[in-house]
Scaffold this active site. Structure first.
Site, PDB file in Angstrom:
ATOM      1  N   TRP A 150       2.577 -28.365  26.445  1.00  0.00           N
ATOM      2  CA  TRP A 150       3.507 -29.166  27.246  1.00  0.00           C
ATOM      3  C   TRP A 150       3.492 -30.643  26.897  1.00  0.00           C
ATOM      4  O   TRP A 150       2.427 -31.232  26.701  1.00  0.00           O
ATOM      5  CB  TRP A 150       3.132 -29.012  28.719  1.00  0.00           C
ATOM      6  CG  TRP A 150       3.750 -30.018  29.630  1.00  0.00           C
ATOM      7  CD1 TRP A 150       3.279 -31.285  29.899  1.00  0.00           C
ATOM      8  CD2 TRP A 150       4.960 -29.877  30.383  1.00  0.00           C
ATOM      9  NE1 TRP A 150       4.133 -31.927  30.775  1.00  0.00           N
ATOM     10  CE2 TRP A 150       5.158 -31.085  31.090  1.00  0.00           C
ATOM     11  CE3 TRP A 150       5.891 -28.837  30.525  1.00  0.00           C
ATOM     12  CZ2 TRP A 150       6.248 -31.290  31.942  1.00  0.00           C
ATOM     13  CZ3 TRP A 150       6.983 -29.049  31.380  1.00  0.00           C
ATOM     14  CH2 TRP A 150       7.143 -30.256  32.076  1.00  0.00           C
ATOM     15  N   MET A 151       4.682 -31.253  26.897  1.00  0.00           N
ATOM     16  CA  MET A 151       4.833 -32.712  26.759  1.00  0.00           C
ATOM     17  C   MET A 151       5.773 -33.230  27.832  1.00  0.00           C
ATOM     18  O   MET A 151       6.798 -32.610  28.104  1.00  0.00           O
ATOM     19  CB  MET A 151       5.440 -33.007  25.380  1.00  0.00           C
ATOM     20  CG  MET A 151       6.221 -34.298  25.265  1.00  0.00           C
ATOM     21  SD  MET A 151       7.329 -34.312  23.823  1.00  0.00           S
ATOM     22  CE  MET A 151       6.210 -34.781  22.539  1.00  0.00           C
ATOM     23  N   ASP A 182       6.409 -37.567  29.373  1.00  0.00           N
ATOM     24  CA  ASP A 182       6.783 -38.919  28.939  1.00  0.00           C
ATOM     25  C   ASP A 182       6.207 -39.356  27.586  1.00  0.00           C
ATOM     26  O   ASP A 182       5.029 -39.119  27.312  1.00  0.00           O
ATOM     27  CB  ASP A 182       6.267 -39.966  29.927  1.00  0.00           C
ATOM     28  CG  ASP A 182       6.488 -39.604  31.365  1.00  0.00           C
ATOM     29  OD1 ASP A 182       7.198 -38.644  31.635  1.00  0.00           O
ATOM     30  OD2 ASP A 182       5.916 -40.297  32.217  1.00  0.00           O
ATOM     31  N   GLN A 227       2.479 -37.658  27.242  1.00  0.00           N
ATOM     32  CA  GLN A 227       1.856 -36.896  28.328  1.00  0.00           C
ATOM     33  C   GLN A 227       1.754 -35.454  27.860  1.00  0.00           C
ATOM     34  O   GLN A 227       2.760 -34.857  27.440  1.00  0.00           O
ATOM     35  CB  GLN A 227       2.711 -37.012  29.594  1.00  0.00           C
ATOM     36  CG  GLN A 227       2.662 -38.388  30.232  1.00  0.00           C
ATOM     37  CD  GLN A 227       1.340 -38.615  30.948  1.00  0.00           C
ATOM     38  OE1 GLN A 227       1.138 -38.182  32.060  1.00  0.00           O
ATOM     39  NE2 GLN A 227       0.415 -39.309  30.296  1.00  0.00           N
ATOM     40  N   ASP A 245       1.977 -46.218  35.426  1.00  0.00           N
ATOM     41  CA  ASP A 245       2.855 -46.358  34.257  1.00  0.00           C
ATOM     42  C   ASP A 245       2.910 -47.766  33.669  1.00  0.00           C
ATOM     43  O   ASP A 245       4.005 -48.325  33.444  1.00  0.00           O
ATOM     44  CB  ASP A 245       4.285 -45.867  34.600  1.00  0.00           C
ATOM     45  CG  ASP A 245       4.298 -44.429  35.111  1.00  0.00           C
ATOM     46  OD1 ASP A 245       3.288 -43.731  34.934  1.00  0.00           O
ATOM     47  OD2 ASP A 245       5.323 -44.019  35.695  1.00  0.00           O
ATOM     48  N   TRP A 287      12.579 -33.593  35.070  1.00  0.00           N
ATOM     49  CA  TRP A 287      11.762 -32.799  36.004  1.00  0.00           C
ATOM     50  C   TRP A 287      12.581 -31.715  36.690  1.00  0.00           C
ATOM     51  O   TRP A 287      12.048 -30.675  37.072  1.00  0.00           O
ATOM     52  CB  TRP A 287      11.105 -33.704  37.052  1.00  0.00           C
ATOM     53  CG  TRP A 287      10.040 -34.567  36.439  1.00  0.00           C
ATOM     54  CD1 TRP A 287      10.072 -35.924  36.264  1.00  0.00           C
ATOM     55  CD2 TRP A 287       8.791 -34.115  35.884  1.00  0.00           C
ATOM     56  NE1 TRP A 287       8.921 -36.333  35.631  1.00  0.00           N
ATOM     57  CE2 TRP A 287       8.119 -35.260  35.395  1.00  0.00           C
ATOM     58  CE3 TRP A 287       8.183 -32.870  35.748  1.00  0.00           C
ATOM     59  CZ2 TRP A 287       6.867 -35.175  34.779  1.00  0.00           C
ATOM     60  CZ3 TRP A 287       6.937 -32.802  35.142  1.00  0.00           C
ATOM     61  CH2 TRP A 287       6.291 -33.938  34.670  1.00  0.00           C
TER      62      TRP A 287
HETATM   63  C1  FRU Z   1       7.125 -39.618  34.899  1.00  0.00           C
HETATM   64  C2  FRU Z   1       5.722 -39.374  35.435  1.00  0.00           C
HETATM   65  C3  FRU Z   1       4.954 -40.681  35.474  1.00  0.00           C
HETATM   66  C4  FRU Z   1       3.526 -40.210  35.420  1.00  0.00           C
HETATM   67  C5  FRU Z   1       3.629 -39.009  34.526  1.00  0.00           C
HETATM   68  C6  FRU Z   1       2.703 -37.896  34.887  1.00  0.00           C
HETATM   69  O1  FRU Z   1       7.690 -38.515  34.299  1.00  0.00           O
HETATM   70  O2  FRU Z   1       5.797 -38.763  36.709  1.00  0.00           O
HETATM   71  O3  FRU Z   1       5.237 -41.506  36.586  1.00  0.00           O
HETATM   72  O4  FRU Z   1       2.699 -41.210  34.902  1.00  0.00           O
HETATM   73  O5  FRU Z   1       4.952 -38.547  34.590  1.00  0.00           O
HETATM   74  O6  FRU Z   1       2.696 -36.886  33.910  1.00  0.00           O
END
Ligand code: FRU
Length: 490
Positions: free
Chosen positions: A36-37, A39, A55, A165, A302
């Site tokens: 999974w990826m 941000d 991420q 973030d 999301w």
């Molecule tokens: C945005 C987010 C960020 C957080 C990350 C968690 O997509 O919700 O705010 O740092 O993803 O994976």
């Protein structure tokens, strides 16, 4: 010595990543090494290479305790994977290493600043900003002084735990600034700015901008930069409500305006969605050595994460990197010029299109397709192009001059999920010409409208053998069409 958590991730990715055949990934869009990826993180230049982290949850094709994946590139299109860099393994980030940025320090080290999500207590986990440092651009060591920013340095009015973030950059005076987002007690987001002389000790410069509820509620992934004589603030608002310009759900926002250095606040003048497609979230940008502002984002949302390529062992893509400009308050995005050397074998048509037709040579799933229409010169009712087409499936882009809408529709792409598959945006010809630049890269379609004044980004999981393209025109329209095949040079 790396932690057990990071070692587990690296062992897993070393075993599984290389098993994914090249053809099961896009040609030039970054996907996770495995799993999974979400941000993009830490977008930066270090030791002459572009570094992009993301991420990452390698073990499954779904969100889990967040790690950071890592890739490097010379041209932002050909990516080499490096091992995962951080995993949840200290108290401050035991529930996850969330999004953040990276910058090269004065002493030649690469500094990563990320959000550590602490232990879960009564359903709440406190978020703080933490560091990891590298001397070689592939091994990152968490800073012993973590966290470097916690909620005690925030102005009053926050909820005390949602604070994340950090996006970092170096200032002309050699200091470092980062912008973060924080949830206010009323649930709306605000952007808080910090500065540091060395990247390690930070002080709060106050609230740069806040949401009064006009753009969703909480904001995520802020970015702030000067561009073409103005300032740009980008963020990804959660819980948007549909109106005539924005769609509901997790959206994306570009504000342009002035930065009042004395008060440290941003005064917005214009707002617009960065991208009007379904799959776009969490932008991050850099300024390259030749002065270009380049932005990319998570090409997913999301609200649509149940839409995956079922046979693929990865989930999540990063958009094509885009060069940004502002013209009269309008954000202009164009695919980076590094894409041009990947183009070959152009096929060109200049003709009036009408009825249902195909054009010999116009097909493919890794293509750069330019279409210019002159809809006002004839009695055009609708223009539709279908692509990723086989006998059974297609995805379509349809323009209706009477409504001045461009509609993307992937509901016949073979999807077995019931979620948003159709997206329209209001658009009109500029000086009589509607121009569409359609980038197809196996599992995605990005449409740059009118030279990038609007963009629509979408993922697509139709079998890659579906390469057909056809045109369906009610009425007729003069058109110029050029298609380039794209292929990597290595
Ligand atoms: C945005 C987010 C960020 C957080 C990350 C968690 O997509 O919700 O705010 O740092 O993803 O994976």
């Amino acid at each position: 010595m790396i932690s057990q958590a990071l070692s587990n991730a690296r062992t897993y990715e070393e075993e599984k990543g290389p098993q994914i055949p090249k053809e099961q990934r896009p040609l030039f869009h970054l996907t996770p090494f495995v799993g999974w990826m979400n941000d993009p993180n830490g977008f930066s230049v270090y030791n002459g290479m572009y570094h992009l982290f993301y991420q990452y949850y390698p073990f499954e094709k779904k969100w889990g305790p967040m790690h950071w994946g890592h890739a490097v590139s010379k041209d932002l299109l050909h990516w080499d994977y490096l091992p995962a860099v951080i995993a949840p393994d200290i108290t401050e980030d035991i529930s996850g290493c969330f999004s953040g940025g990276a910058v090269e320090l004065e002493d030649g080290k690469h500094l990563v600043i990320y959000t550590g999500v602490g232990p879960m207590k009564d359903g709440i986990a406190v978020q703080t900003q933490c560091l990891a440092i590298s001397e070689n651009g592939s091994d990152y060591v968490k800073y012993a002084g973590n966290p470097v920013i916690d909620h005690t340095s925030l102005p009053d009015g926050g909820n005390g735990y949602d604070f994340r973030d950090p996006k970092i950059w170096k200032e002309a005076d050699g200091s470092y600034t980062c912008v973060t987002v924080e949830k206010k007690a009323d649930g709306n987001g605000r952007v808080v700015r910090f500065n540091s002389p060395d990247g390690y000790s930070w002080s709060c410069l106050g609230v740069l901008a806040e949401n009064d509820g006009t753009f969703g509620k909480m904001w995520e992934c802020p970015d702030f930069f000067p561009l073409d004589g103005t300032y740009v603030l980008m963020a990804s608002p959660m819980d948007m409500e549909k109106n005539d310009r924005y769609y509901s759900g997790n959206g994306n926002l570009c504000l342009t305006g002035d930065f009042d250095e004395a008060s440290g606040t941003f005064i917005p003048h214009t707002d617009q969605p960065v991208d009007c497609g379904i799959d776009f979230y969490a932008t991050q940008s850099i300024c390259t050595e030749d002065g270009r502002r380049i932005m990319l984002a998570w090409m997913q949302n999301w609200d649509t994460i149940t839409f995956t390529g079922e046979s693929l062992d990865w989930m999540g893509q990063i958009t094509v990197p885009r060069e940004l400009h502002i013209s009269d308050g309008v954000l202009i995005q164009t695919p980076i010029r590094e894409l041009e050397p990947l183009r070959h074998d152009p096929v060109h048509y200049e003709q009036v299109l009408s009825g249902d037709m195909t054009l010999p040579g116009i097909q493919g799933r890794t293509i750069d397709l330019l279409i210019e229409l002159r809809p006002d010169e004839t009695d055009l009712k609708t223009f539709e192009i279908r692509f990723a087409e086989d006998g059974k499936h297609y995805t379509s882009l349809k323009y209706r001059p009477d409504e001045k809408t461009l509609t993307f529709d992937r509901s016949s792409s073979g999807t077995t999920r019931n979620l948003a598959h159709i997206r329209s945006c209001h658009t009109e010809p500029v000086k009589g010409v509607l121009s569409l630049r359609i980038l197809l890269d196996r599992f995605s379609c990005e449409v740059f409208i009118n030279g990038g004044r609007q963009v629509m980004s979408h993922v697509l999981y139709t079998d890659t053998a579906a390469e057909g393209i056809s045109f369906h025109v009610n009425g007729c329209v003069p058109a110029e069409i050029t298609k380039y095949d794209l292929s990597s040079q290595d």
